[in-house]
Design a protein around this motif. Structure first.
Motif, PDB file in Angstrom:
ATOM      1  N   THR A  64       0.592   3.642  -3.512  1.00  0.00           N
ATOM      2  CA  THR A  64       1.132   2.882  -2.386  1.00  0.00           C
ATOM      3  C   THR A  64       2.656   2.876  -2.401  1.00  0.00           C
ATOM      4  O   THR A  64       3.316   2.950  -1.361  1.00  0.00           O
ATOM      5  N   LEU A  65       3.232   2.828  -3.617  1.00  0.00           N
ATOM      6  CA  LEU A  65       4.689   2.799  -3.770  1.00  0.00           C
ATOM      7  C   LEU A  65       5.317   4.187  -3.691  1.00  0.00           C
ATOM      8  O   LEU A  65       6.544   4.313  -3.707  1.00  0.00           O
ATOM      9  N   GLY A  66       4.497   5.224  -3.649  1.00  0.00           N
ATOM     10  CA  GLY A  66       5.012   6.582  -3.511  1.00  0.00           C
ATOM     11  C   GLY A  66       5.301   7.297  -4.810  1.00  0.00           C
ATOM     12  O   GLY A  66       5.894   8.380  -4.800  1.00  0.00           O
ATOM     13  N   TYR A  67       4.872   6.725  -5.932  1.00  0.00           N
ATOM     14  CA  TYR A  67       5.127   7.351  -7.223  1.00  0.00           C
ATOM     15  C   TYR A  67       4.002   8.294  -7.656  1.00  0.00           C
ATOM     16  O   TYR A  67       4.162   9.069  -8.603  1.00  0.00           O
ATOM     17  N   LYS A  73      -9.402  13.402  -5.976  1.00  0.00           N
ATOM     18  CA  LYS A  73      -9.984  13.535  -7.320  1.00  0.00           C
ATOM     19  C   LYS A  73      -8.920  13.513  -8.394  1.00  0.00           C
ATOM     20  O   LYS A  73      -9.040  12.810  -9.394  1.00  0.00           O
ATOM     21  N   LEU A  74      -7.863  14.279  -8.194  1.00  0.00           N
ATOM     22  CA  LEU A  74      -6.795  14.397  -9.185  1.00  0.00           C
ATOM     23  C   LEU A  74      -5.559  13.624  -8.746  1.00  0.00           C
ATOM     24  O   LEU A  74      -5.191  13.638  -7.561  1.00  0.00           O
ATOM     25  N   PHE A  75      -4.926  12.972  -9.705  1.00  0.00           N
ATOM     26  CA  PHE A  75      -3.697  12.231  -9.462  1.00  0.00           C
ATOM     27  C   PHE A  75      -2.517  12.994 -10.054  1.00  0.00           C
ATOM     28  O   PHE A  75      -2.622  13.601 -11.127  1.00  0.00           O
ATOM     29  N   THR A  76      -1.367  12.942  -9.359  1.00  0.00           N
ATOM     30  CA  THR A  76      -0.150  13.640  -9.779  1.00  0.00           C
ATOM     31  C   THR A  76       1.052  12.755  -9.498  1.00  0.00           C
ATOM     32  O   THR A  76       1.102  12.069  -8.467  1.00  0.00           O
ATOM     33  N   LEU A  77       2.028  12.769 -10.403  1.00  0.00           N
ATOM     34  CA  LEU A  77       3.274  12.050 -10.150  1.00  0.00           C
ATOM     35  C   LEU A  77       4.059  12.743  -9.046  1.00  0.00           C
ATOM     36  O   LEU A  77       3.960  13.960  -8.859  1.00  0.00           O
ATOM     37  N   THR A  78       4.856  11.981  -8.309  1.00  0.00           N
ATOM     38  CA  THR A  78       5.719  12.549  -7.276  1.00  0.00           C
ATOM     39  C   THR A  78       7.162  12.572  -7.776  1.00  0.00           C
ATOM     40  O   THR A  78       7.497  11.897  -8.763  1.00  0.00           O
ATOM     41  N   PRO A  79       8.050  13.312  -7.104  1.00  0.00           N
ATOM     42  CA  PRO A  79       9.459  13.327  -7.520  1.00  0.00           C
ATOM     43  C   PRO A  79      10.115  11.950  -7.521  1.00  0.00           C
ATOM     44  O   PRO A  79      11.128  11.755  -8.194  1.00  0.00           O
ATOM     45  N   ARG A  80       9.523  10.985  -6.775  1.00  0.00           N
ATOM     46  CA  ARG A  80      10.118   9.653  -6.744  1.00  0.00           C
ATOM     47  C   ARG A  80      10.161   9.021  -8.131  1.00  0.00           C
ATOM     48  O   ARG A  80      10.995   8.144  -8.394  1.00  0.00           O
ATOM     49  N   ILE A  81       9.281   9.458  -9.029  1.00  0.00           N
ATOM     50  CA  ILE A  81       9.260   8.891 -10.378  1.00  0.00           C
ATOM     51  C   ILE A  81      10.584   9.136 -11.089  1.00  0.00           C
ATOM     52  O   ILE A  81      10.961   8.408 -12.018  1.00  0.00           O
ATOM     53  N   LEU A  82      11.321  10.167 -10.650  1.00  0.00           N
ATOM     54  CA  LEU A  82      12.620  10.454 -11.262  1.00  0.00           C
ATOM     55  C   LEU A  82      13.619   9.327 -11.036  1.00  0.00           C
ATOM     56  O   LEU A  82      14.582   9.187 -11.796  1.00  0.00           O
ATOM     57  N   ASP A  83      13.399   8.530  -9.988  1.00  0.00           N
ATOM     58  CA  ASP A  83      14.302   7.397  -9.738  1.00  0.00           C
ATOM     59  C   ASP A  83      14.385   6.476 -10.945  1.00  0.00           C
ATOM     60  O   ASP A  83      15.438   5.896 -11.225  1.00  0.00           O
ATOM     61  N   LEU A  84      13.267   6.329 -11.661  1.00  0.00           N
ATOM     62  CA  LEU A  84      13.232   5.418 -12.805  1.00  0.00           C
ATOM     63  C   LEU A  84      14.142   5.911 -13.919  1.00  0.00           C
ATOM     64  O   LEU A  84      14.856   5.138 -14.545  1.00  0.00           O
ATOM     65  N   GLY A  85      14.094   7.228 -14.179  1.00  0.00           N
ATOM     66  CA  GLY A  85      14.943   7.789 -15.232  1.00  0.00           C
ATOM     67  C   GLY A  85      16.403   7.855 -14.829  1.00  0.00           C
ATOM     68  O   GLY A  85      17.295   7.552 -15.620  1.00  0.00           O
TER      69      GLY A  85
END
Length: 262
Positions: A64-67, A73-85
């Motif tokens: 929901t947050l876009g991460y 079936k399969l889950f994958t991280l999105t580039p938005r996760i880079l915001d955290l780092g």
């Protein structure tokens, strides 16, 4: 109740203010890696130590947050996760100013240069200026390596007191990655003590066969080590003695220049 993953060595023990659901969310994020970039719900639950229902709630929240994205079936991280780092890196502008110093060092010694900080039993790369790929391991900003068998790690451990160093070494998965890797805690304590005394550290083919690295401290105005800088080379091109004699002085000078920027 907190799990070992919630409470890595070198961090405060969970207290009344501990938010377990947030910690579990981070466990789910950390379950994704180069070896597991796409996972089923069951795989995420197993890797993060959660129930399927718990993992599902967290994954749907992240989606929901876009991460996270899912094909059903399969889950994958999105580039938005880079915001955290990058929030960490942008909060420490020192690395933008350190990059030219590192680039000049690479030009001078013709070897790769990296900067890292200590996180529990690992080092985390915060800046890297490569020359060419000489390692089987692919490294970039955010990459983690064990502290016990790296020059950066042993030098960063040297800034801690002996009890804390021993605790972190004992908590490490001390695997013999090569025939040269030191895994005995007492022997590693001696290596860290040597690094503390000489204020630099050289590791010869303990992380990977043929790989030699030497590290120097980056210190703040209070004299505490906040990061470390290293150069890495190949044993068949530059042996340990040559690296120490010809490259260590330039490395120490670069580390002092970066320290003055703090």
């Amino acid at each position: 109740m907190a799990t070992p993953k919630d409470h890595p060595p070198g961090t405060p023990a969970p207290g009344d203010s501990y938010v377990q659901s947030f910690a579990r969310g981070l466990q789910v994020i950390r379950s994704f890696s180069a070896s597991a970039p796409r996972q089923t719900l069951s795989e995420v639950a197993a890797a993060s130590g959660l129930t399927r229902a718990g993992a599902r709630r967290i994954l749907l929240t992240l989606q929901t947050l876009g991460y996270v994205v899912s094909d059903g079936k399969l889950f994958t991280l999105t580039p938005r996760i880079l915001d955290l780092g990058f929030a960490y890196l942008s909060s420490m502008p020192i690395w933008n100013r350190a990059e030219p110093v590192m680039e000049a060092l690479v030009q001078q010694v013709q070897e790769s240069c990296s900067a890292a900080v200590l996180d529990a039993t690992d080092i985390v790369y915060v800046m890297r200026v490569p020359t060419q790929k000489i390692m089987r391991i692919s490294l970039g900003v955010g990459s983690r390596l064990p502290a016990y068998c790296t020059s950066l790690g042993r030098l960063l451990l040297a800034d801690l007191d002996d009890d804390e160093v021993r605790a972190r070494l004992q908590a490490s998965e001390r695997t013999a990655l090569t025939k040269h890797t030191v895994t005995d805690v007492d022997a590693l304590m001696a290596k860290v003590a040597q690094a503390r005394k000489q204020q630099w550290c050289l590791v010869n083919q303990e992380l990977e066969e043929g790989l030699i690295s030497v590290a120097a401290p980056i210190v703040n105005r209070q004299g505490r080590m906040v990061a470390a800088l290293n150069i890495t080379g190949q044993a068949n091109r530059t042996n340990a003695k040559v690296m120490q004699d010809t490259m260590l002085p330039a490395l120490l000078d670069a580390a002092k220049k970066i320290s003055r920027l703090l």
